[in-house]
Every structure is written in structure tokens, then in C-alpha cells.
Write a protein that holds these residues in place. Structure first.
Motif, PDB file in Angstrom:
ATOM      1  N   VAL A  29       5.221  -2.216   8.413  1.00  0.00           N
ATOM      2  CA  VAL A  29       4.785  -2.322   9.912  1.00  0.00           C
ATOM      3  C   VAL A  29       4.615  -1.109  10.809  1.00  0.00           C
ATOM      4  O   VAL A  29       5.539  -0.334  10.415  1.00  0.00           O
ATOM      5  N   VAL A  30       3.615  -1.002  11.708  1.00  0.00           N
ATOM      6  CA  VAL A  30       3.568   0.197  12.568  1.00  0.00           C
ATOM      7  C   VAL A  30       3.307  -0.689  13.865  1.00  0.00           C
ATOM      8  O   VAL A  30       2.391  -1.454  14.031  1.00  0.00           O
ATOM      9  N   VAL A  31       4.238  -0.161  14.952  1.00  0.00           N
ATOM     10  CA  VAL A  31       4.139  -0.514  16.211  1.00  0.00           C
ATOM     11  C   VAL A  31       3.891   0.375  17.178  1.00  0.00           C
ATOM     12  O   VAL A  31       5.020   1.534  17.156  1.00  0.00           O
ATOM     13  N   SER A  32       2.738   0.578  17.971  1.00  0.00           N
ATOM     14  CA  SER A  32       3.040   1.749  19.012  1.00  0.00           C
ATOM     15  C   SER A  32       3.312   0.813  20.306  1.00  0.00           C
ATOM     16  O   SER A  32       2.788  -0.224  20.467  1.00  0.00           O
ATOM     17  N   GLY A  90      -3.226   3.164   7.644  1.00  0.00           N
ATOM     18  CA  GLY A  90      -2.893   2.116   8.759  1.00  0.00           C
ATOM     19  C   GLY A  90      -2.694   2.925   9.856  1.00  0.00           C
ATOM     20  O   GLY A  90      -3.348   2.591  11.032  1.00  0.00           O
ATOM     21  N   MET A  91      -1.960   4.192   9.656  1.00  0.00           N
ATOM     22  CA  MET A  91      -1.873   5.033  10.925  1.00  0.00           C
ATOM     23  C   MET A  91      -3.013   5.762  11.521  1.00  0.00           C
ATOM     24  O   MET A  91      -3.227   5.504  12.726  1.00  0.00           O
ATOM     25  N   GLN A  92      -4.112   5.960  10.738  1.00  0.00           N
ATOM     26  CA  GLN A  92      -5.184   6.112  11.154  1.00  0.00           C
ATOM     27  C   GLN A  92      -5.868   5.105  12.272  1.00  0.00           C
ATOM     28  O   GLN A  92      -6.502   5.321  13.265  1.00  0.00           O
ATOM     29  N   ARG A 120      -4.172  -5.462  20.345  1.00  0.00           N
ATOM     30  CA  ARG A 120      -4.771  -5.268  19.003  1.00  0.00           C
ATOM     31  C   ARG A 120      -3.938  -5.443  18.026  1.00  0.00           C
ATOM     32  O   ARG A 120      -2.786  -4.889  17.755  1.00  0.00           O
ATOM     33  N   ILE A 121      -4.211  -6.155  16.733  1.00  0.00           N
ATOM     34  CA  ILE A 121      -3.529  -6.229  15.738  1.00  0.00           C
ATOM     35  C   ILE A 121      -4.443  -5.988  14.321  1.00  0.00           C
ATOM     36  O   ILE A 121      -5.419  -6.490  14.194  1.00  0.00           O
ATOM     37  N   GLU A 122      -3.991  -5.139  13.507  1.00  0.00           N
ATOM     38  CA  GLU A 122      -4.894  -4.679  12.291  1.00  0.00           C
ATOM     39  C   GLU A 122      -3.974  -5.200  11.169  1.00  0.00           C
ATOM     40  O   GLU A 122      -2.911  -4.978  10.842  1.00  0.00           O
ATOM     41  N   PHE A 123      -5.022  -5.886  10.241  1.00  0.00           N
ATOM     42  CA  PHE A 123      -4.423  -6.303   8.997  1.00  0.00           C
ATOM     43  C   PHE A 123      -5.501  -6.003   7.857  1.00  0.00           C
ATOM     44  O   PHE A 123      -6.636  -6.233   8.160  1.00  0.00           O
ATOM     45  N   PRO A 124      -5.025  -4.960   6.845  1.00  0.00           N
ATOM     46  CA  PRO A 124      -5.721  -4.371   5.744  1.00  0.00           C
ATOM     47  C   PRO A 124      -6.166  -5.364   4.644  1.00  0.00           C
ATOM     48  O   PRO A 124      -6.902  -5.181   3.867  1.00  0.00           O
ATOM     49  N   PHE A 125      -5.365  -6.410   4.900  1.00  0.00           N
ATOM     50  CA  PHE A 125      -5.663  -7.430   3.699  1.00  0.00           C
ATOM     51  C   PHE A 125      -6.124  -8.812   3.986  1.00  0.00           C
ATOM     52  O   PHE A 125      -6.052  -9.144   5.172  1.00  0.00           O
TER      53      PHE A 125
END
Length: 494
Positions: free
Chosen positions: A427-430, A450-452, A489-494
Motif C-alpha cells: 500500500v502507498v498512502v500520501s 502505483g507511485m506514478q 482518491r483511492i487507486e486499485f490497479p487490479f
């Protein structure tokens, strides 16, 4: 009748308009009459008796509630077992009643007014010459809050906030202050010495939950003659500001901010945390951010030393916890070498805030038997060469990389090169705990991509380990949170 504020010489009012005049009234030994046997009336009886009033209750026995019956049985109040009448108000300092009907309230109010006795009808503001505010009791320190009857719930909330700020031992410290004044005037010369003594007294009374003892008094007066010569000796407190949300600040940190003369704060400290600081304190931004123009650590150390030697109370305000990747060791060493007293107030580190935000245990016993905090860059803004990547690739642990956004690709490759599975949850949280918080969840082999998506303009945490596998399973829940705008915003690549 129109209220008029007193003007200053420049035409501006010295005092803004007040809905009511806050007055602290001495009722010790004074007669107060109360009509009614309800729980509301019983609370007023307890309050008035705590002030030393001689309470006389007018109420038929059959109408006494259980709380009032207990008060009548165990306290020294006088109970007249009959209804009130117009002759009860003689020599009364106050009159209070709990009236069921509008007619009875009006009658009691008019009778009290005719006898020139200030009157309060419980829960009927139209028949109140005065009101009971919400009270924070550290007597002889008393704080009373009023919203002019408009929002009692708000007054209670304000009281609860103040309750958390004032130690319960403050009452003993205030009583001690009453007994010390003569001794201070005798032992210390007028001016700086007395002021410094009382500043120390106040700082100690607001920073401890321990009541003063005889040894406390001895310590306060120890070397009293040298106090004036010590006026040039300041101090530094390293304070953890937490991850950003002001509500995550500790009480001790808040007290340090309220006592500061100078605040040196990091770039990542939120504006809402700074709002809690003492208004008169001078503030200096000494932020250090990767890839941006930053204040040198040596310059920060020099500023702390200079202000402390000028007799200032300096707060070095750091995001998160000062002892976690905060260069506290360097600052403490410099201050101690200069003979400057230094304290540390811990804060909630970002990894803990991230775990709370994700509702994920970093040491879930089914997945991780240890947790590691790893710095994502060295002095030269590259991955530290001393990182043991082989041990970090162990599947039975959780790893949290601080300040690793720009190094995400290298972190991904280094871990996989040392045996970590490409499908390990990540997970990445900013901007954790802040309004602009963003999250990405995926697997190790997609970390760089994901970091991009997240970007590196805000502070970033990278969490790696099987404990984060549930984040993917909670996708539906998180999407629902997004629709409520609780997460930007939440990003899920799958």
C-alpha cells in the motif's frame, strides 16, 4: 436596551459586546431558596452547596425525586415540606425553581423580582435573570462556559475540551499559590526574579498531574537568590506534531506549544497544529523536503542554541515523532554540548496513523511477527547503502518505508532481487490523516507504477507485507468511502 461597547482612543471598542456578564459570586453562608424536587433542581442544590450556600428547599415530600430525597437525607439543607409562597424570599441571595407550567414559572419569577432577589427558572430562559454555565472545577481555579442558553450541547463540548487541557492537580497548585505569595514577596526581589519564579511555577502546574508536596516548595525556592542571574538560561523542547491532524496531538505537546516563545517548525507540520500554539510565539519555518530547497540542519541547530541562550523557551516542532527519522539525535547532542536543557515530547508517528487509517494491524499475528521502519533515502537523497535487503525480504514481517516515494522503483527491485515474491501486498498512502489523503493498493511488482499514480508532491509512506492483503479485499468498502468524500482518491490497479 442597546448594548454599547467601550471605545478605545482610536475609536475601536476595547471589549466586544457580551451576551451576559460573567460574574463569580460569593455565596458562602448566604441563603438560597429552591422550589421543586426534580433531578434538575437536585443538581442545582449540589452546585450551590459546593459554593457554601445555605440552601432551603420548598417542596412537598411526595414530589421529591429519588436524587433530591438522598440530598435531603445526607446534607444540611433545610427542607420545607410545602409549596413555595411569596414570603420565602426574605434575605435570599438567589432564588431557583423548577416549574412545570408557564403560569407557575411566571408567578415565581415575578415574586422573586418583587423581593429584589435574582431568579433562575430551570430550562425556561425567558424567566432567568442569570444562568448556570458549564463548569470546569479546579477550585479555586474555576472555568465557566456559557452560550447564552442557545446551545447547551456546545457548552458541554467546550467544557470537555478544557477538561482535557487542565490537570486535575491544578486545584492543589492554585491553593499552594495562595499560600506562597507572601513568602515569594519576602524572599525574591521585585521584578524579574519574581516573574521568573511564577513562570516556573505555572509551567510546572500545567505540565504535571502530580500535586505539589513540601519537597516541591523546597525545590521551587532552592537557589532563589540565583533566579535573576539564571534569567538568560532558556530551554528547548523537541515536540512531535503527529502526522497532521490536530486532534492527534498529545496534551503534553499542546502545553509545550502554549508555553513557547519561539517555534521552529518543519514544512510538514499542518496549519491546524500551528493554530494551537501560543499567539505571541515567534514562528520560523525550517522545513527540509527531498528535492526542494531546504534549511540546513546546522542552521537549525544554530537557531535553537541562539534563541535558548537568549532565555527563550524554544519548541522544535517536528512532523510525526521526533525520535523517528527526525534527526533528533543530532539536535539533542548539539544542545547538550552547549549546556542547554532539552526535553522531548513524543508524537504519533506516520506509520501508526497509516495503520489506523487503513484499519490494518501492522503486527497481525497471522502474518507478521515484527515490524520495521525503514528510511527511504540517505543524506544524499538516495537509498541508504546499509539497508539489509535480504532480511527485509522476509515474508513474516511488515516493512514501512518513510520518505521513499522517489525511490519506489529501486525499493521494488531490491526486494524482489533478494527473494521477496512479486505478488506481496503493498500500500502507498500520501498525506496520511489529512484532508488530501490518497491511497494506492497493489502488489510489489507494481509499486513503481502505483507511485506514478500517487505522485511525490506530498509526504508518502510505503507499506509492504501480507498484513496489507486485506486492503484489496476491502475494495468495495473503500470505494463507498470515496463516494462519501471521506477519502479523496483511492487507486486499485487490479
Amino acid at each position: 436596551m442597546r448594548r454599547i461597547a467601550l471605545p478605545q482612543s482610536d475609536g475601536q471598542p476595547r471589549i466586544a459586546a457580551l451576551a451576559k456578564l460573567p460574574v463569580f459570586w460569593n455565596l458562602s453562608g448566604k441563603r438560597v431558596v429552591i422550589a421543586g424536587g426534580s433531578d434538575g433542581a437536585a443538581w442545582k442544590v449540589e452546585l450551590l452547596q459546593a459554593c457554601g450556600a445555605e440552601v432551603e428547599l420548598y417542596c412537598e415530600t411526595d414530589y421529591l425525586g429519588e436524587t433530591m430525597k438522598a440530598l435531603v437525607a445526607r446534607t444540611a439543607m433545610t427542607h420545607h415540606a410545602h409549596p413555595w409562597h411569596c414570603g420565602i424570599f426574605g434575605r435570599a441571595a438567589l432564588a431557583v425553581a423548577d416549574c412545570e407550567t408557564e403560569e407557575e414559572a411566571r408567578a415565581f419569577f415575578c415574586a422573586a423580582r418583587a423581593a429584589a432577589v435574582p431568579v433562575n427558572i430551570i430550562d425556561k430562559p425567558a424567566y432567568c435573570q442569570f444562568q448556570f454555565g458549564s463548569i470546569v472545577n479546579r477550585s479555586p481555579v474555576i472555568v465557566s462556559i456559557s452560550t447564552d442558553g442557545a446551545a447547551p450541547i456546545l457548552a458541554q463540548a467546550i467544557r470537555q475540551r478544557i477538561e482535557t487541557l487542565l490537570p486535575h492537580s491544578l486545584r492543589e497548585w492554585a491553593r499552594l499559590a495562595q499560600t506562597l505569595r507572601s513568602a515569594v514577596n519576602m524572599k525574591l526581589s521585585q521584578g524579574g526574579a519574581r516573574r521568573l519564579f511564577w513562570e516556573r511555577f505555572v509551567n510546572r502546574s500545567l505540565s504535571t498531574n502530580e500535586p505539589p508536596t513540601a519537597a516541591t516548595v523546597d525545590q521551587l525556592f532552592a537557589n532563589a537568590g540565583q533566579i535573576a542571574s539564571e534569567s538568560t538560561s532558556g530551554s528547548v523542547t523537541l515536540v512531535g506534531a503527529g502526522p497532521g491532524a490536530a486532534e492527534l496531538l498529545t496534551l503534553k505537546a499542546m502545553r509545550a506549544l502554549q508555553a513557547a516563545d519561539v517555534i521552529l517548525f518543519d514544512d510538514l507540520v499542518s496549519a491546524e497544529v500551528l493554530e494551537l500554539a501560543r499567539r505571541e510565539a515567534k514562528r520560523f519555518l525550517v522545513g527540509k523536503r527531498g528535492g526542494r530547497e531546504s534549511c540546513r540542519q546546522d542552521d537549525i541547530n544554530d537557531m535553537m542554541v541562539r534563541f535558548a541562550k537568549a532565555g527563550k523557551r524554544v519548541v522544535r516542532l517536528k512532523s510525526g515523532d521526533p525520535m523517528i527519522f527526525g534527526r533528533a539525535g543530532e539536535e539533542i547532542a548539539r544542545l547538550e554540548n552547549e549546556g542547554i536543557h532539552v526535553d522531548v515530547v513524543p508524537g504519533i508517528t506516520a506509520a501508526s496513523a497509516m495503520a489506523a487509517s487503513l484499519k490494518t494491524s501492522l503486527t497481525h499475528r497471522d502474518h507478521a511477527q515484527q515490524v520495521r521502519f525503514v528510511t527511504g533515502h540517505s543524506r544524499n537523497y538516495e537509498l541508504p547503502r546499509t539497508i539489509d535487503w535480504l532480511s527485509l525480504a522476509d515474508a513474516n514481517q511488515t516493512s514501512i518505508f518513510y520518505m521513499g516515494g522517489r525511490m519506489a522503483g529501486q525499493i521494488e527491485q531490491s526486494l524482489m532481487d533478494n527473494g521477496m515474491k512479486s505478488g506481496t501486498p503493498v500500500v502507498v498512502v500520501s498525506s496520511v490523516s489529512r484532508a488530501q489523503e490518497r491511497r494506492w493498493a497493489g502488489t510489489l511488482c507494481n509499486l513503481a507504477k502505483g507511485m506514478q499514480t500517487i505522485g511525490v508532491d506530498e509526504p508518502v509512506l510505503i507499506g509492504i507485507g501480507d498484513v496489507f492483503g486485506d486492503v484489496a479485499l476491502a475494495r468495495a468498502q473503500l470505494v463507498q468511502l470515496t463516494s462519501k468524500k471521506r477519502v479523496k482518491r483511492i487507486e486499485f490497479p487490479f
